[in-house]
Write an enzyme that holds these catalytic residues in place. Structure first.
Site, mmCIF file in Angstrom:
data_model
loop_
_atom_site.group_PDB
_atom_site.id
_atom_site.type_symbol
_atom_site.label_atom_id
_atom_site.label_comp_id
_atom_site.label_asym_id
_atom_site.label_seq_id
_atom_site.Cartn_x
_atom_site.Cartn_y
_atom_site.Cartn_z
ATOM 1 N N ASP A 88 21.551 -52.556 60.713
ATOM 2 C CA ASP A 88 21.447 -52.343 59.267
ATOM 3 C C ASP A 88 22.660 -52.878 58.519
ATOM 4 O OD1 ASP A 88 20.268 -51.015 56.850
ATOM 5 O OD2 ASP A 88 22.087 -49.810 57.004
ATOM 6 N N THR A 100 21.290 -55.870 49.052
ATOM 7 C CA THR A 100 21.238 -57.141 49.778
ATOM 8 C C THR A 100 20.149 -58.052 49.235
ATOM 9 O OG1 THR A 100 22.074 -56.092 51.804
ATOM 10 C CG2 THR A 100 20.967 -58.223 52.035
ATOM 11 N N HIS A 155 20.718 -47.599 50.047
ATOM 12 C CA HIS A 155 20.576 -48.629 49.016
ATOM 13 C C HIS A 155 20.992 -50.017 49.486
ATOM 14 C CE1 HIS A 155 19.682 -45.543 46.061
ATOM 15 N NE2 HIS A 155 20.704 -44.855 46.539
ATOM 16 N N ARG A 156 21.326 -50.142 50.795
ATOM 17 C CA ARG A 156 21.734 -51.459 51.280
ATOM 18 C C ARG A 156 20.629 -52.483 51.102
ATOM 19 N NH1 ARG A 156 24.587 -49.446 56.139
ATOM 20 N NH2 ARG A 156 26.800 -49.496 55.649
ATOM 21 N N GLY A 157 19.390 -52.068 51.324
ATOM 22 C CA GLY A 157 18.271 -52.994 51.192
ATOM 23 C C GLY A 157 18.152 -53.543 49.785
#
Length: 391
Positions: A244, A330, A325-327
């Protein structure tokens, strides 16, 4: 270990890129008193053995992911997964050849930018604030290899104990992260690397800084690099928590179209026969791609991401039940970067579609015995239709 079987449009043994004078991995630029002319000659010699990036057949997703990170390292690096012989190592090593040269402080082991105090090490910043004129040179970006057997001290740096004993001084000995600053840091077979070392790399990549505390000495230095990992899934995978942390993940397969396989073999044979002449054939394409990267970097800050596209990104992450919230972050960064690379002023649904899978697929929850797997492109089309966006 290098992916020695990355053949086809793939590999060159590239002794120069691993051991040549322009590709040190011991953490020292040795600029003070160093023979830069010999360094440049060695780098040029190494480049003549590098397969041109623009000559790689197919593998569109892999090349796109690498270029996105070349334009905007904040995308978060890329992990390339695939069987042997799919041009993984070749593409990574070829990337440096299309990156623009950079200006560095000539006697700094970290290669600090001479005109940007915010990205300098403490020593360069102090010298600049004291009114010193910093020595400057221009050099190519490099691919710095991280060996699988590298210890943490070799990666982050350590205290020079010999200097401490002999001179009574505690001197910091820079590591691989110092050499990687403002370059490409390449980890082949990253899935076989110790998890703790992977954590260290990902932390440094995210913070753009390496922090070392050893023997009562605390050292911080810039560690701004493009992180690229390659691996063969048959030899094991990364833990989901580490997976991830990579911004983009691309799965590559061997080319199955007859004409393309013939072209791969033809180009490889031509390169083996005369690398210099082969590279000259692609010189204009290489220069053109380098100019596109420079232009995209300049354009990136002005690329607009409309509200409806922001809702598309958020809606996809919600529908796919992606944690955190990385998705979202990114996917937004990757889409804006692709728009800049393609010369567009704003992100569209089409732009999002082109980077959605590489940004989100590795973040999906894979539950055992799940009847129906979540699909990134399915979520894209569902949310896009709900918002009334054109594809």
């Amino acid at each position: 270990m290098a992916d020695e079987h990355d053949n086809g449009d793939a590999t060159v043994a590239e002794e120069g890129s691993r051991d040549g004078p322009n590709h040190r991995t011991d953490g020292h630029d040795h600029a003070d008193g160093h023979d830069h002319a010999a360094d440049a000659a060695g780098g040029e010699h190494a480049r003549t053995r590098t397969f041109p990036f623009t000559a790689i057949v197919n593998q569109v997703e892999m090349k796109r992911a690498l270029l996105l990170n070349a334009v905007n390292p904040d995308v978060g690096g890329v992990l390339i997964r695939g069987e042997r012989g799919t041009a993984k190592s070749t593409a990574v090593r070829a990337l440096a050849d299309v990156l623009p040269d950079i200006e560095v402080v000539a006697d700094c082991p970290y290669g600090c930018p001479p005109d940007d105090p915010d990205r300098m090490c403490d020593t360069c910043r102090d010298r600049l604030s004291d009114g010193e004129e910093l020595p400057v040179r221009t050099r190519p970006m490099r691919v710095v290899d991280l060996p699988l057997n590298a210890s943490e001290d070799r990666v982050v740096g350590t205290i020079d104990l010999e200097q401490a004993v002999q001179a009574g001084e505690r001197q910091f000995e820079p590591g691989i992260l110092a050499a990687a600053n403002r370059n490409v840091l390449y980890v082949d077979e990253v899935n076989l690397l110790d998890d703790h070392i992977v954590d260290v790399l990902l932390d440094a990549a995210a913070m753009h800084e390496n922090v070392v505390e050893r023997e009562g000495v605390s050292v911080r230095h810039p560690a701004e690099f493009i992180l690229v990992g390659t691996m063969n899934p048959e030899e094991g995978d990364l833990r989901p928590q580490l997976l991830d942390r990579f911004g983009l993940v691309v799965n590559v397969e061997g080319v199955s179209e007859v004409d393309e396989r013939v072209e791969i073999s033809r180009r490889r044979a031509a390169f083996d026969e005369d690398p210099v002449a082969f590279r000259e054939t692609y010189a204009a394409d290489q220069a053109g791609l380098r100019e596109r990267i420079v232009a995209a970097r300049d354009r990136l800050g002005a690329v607009d991401l409309p509200e409806e596209v922001a809702r598309l990104v958020a809606g996809m992450n919600i529908q796919l039940e992606i944690d955190g919230h990385r998705g979202d972050i990114t996917l937004r960064r990757a889409a804006r970067t692709l728009a800049a690379l393609e010369g567009d002023d704003e992100v569209t649904a089409r732009t999002v579609r082109q980077v959605a899978r590489m940004s989100l697929d590795h973040r999906l929850k894979r539950l055992p015995f799940e009847e129906e797997e979540k699909d990134v492109m399915g979520a894209f089309h569902d949310v896009r239709k709900d918002l009334g966006l054109l594809d």
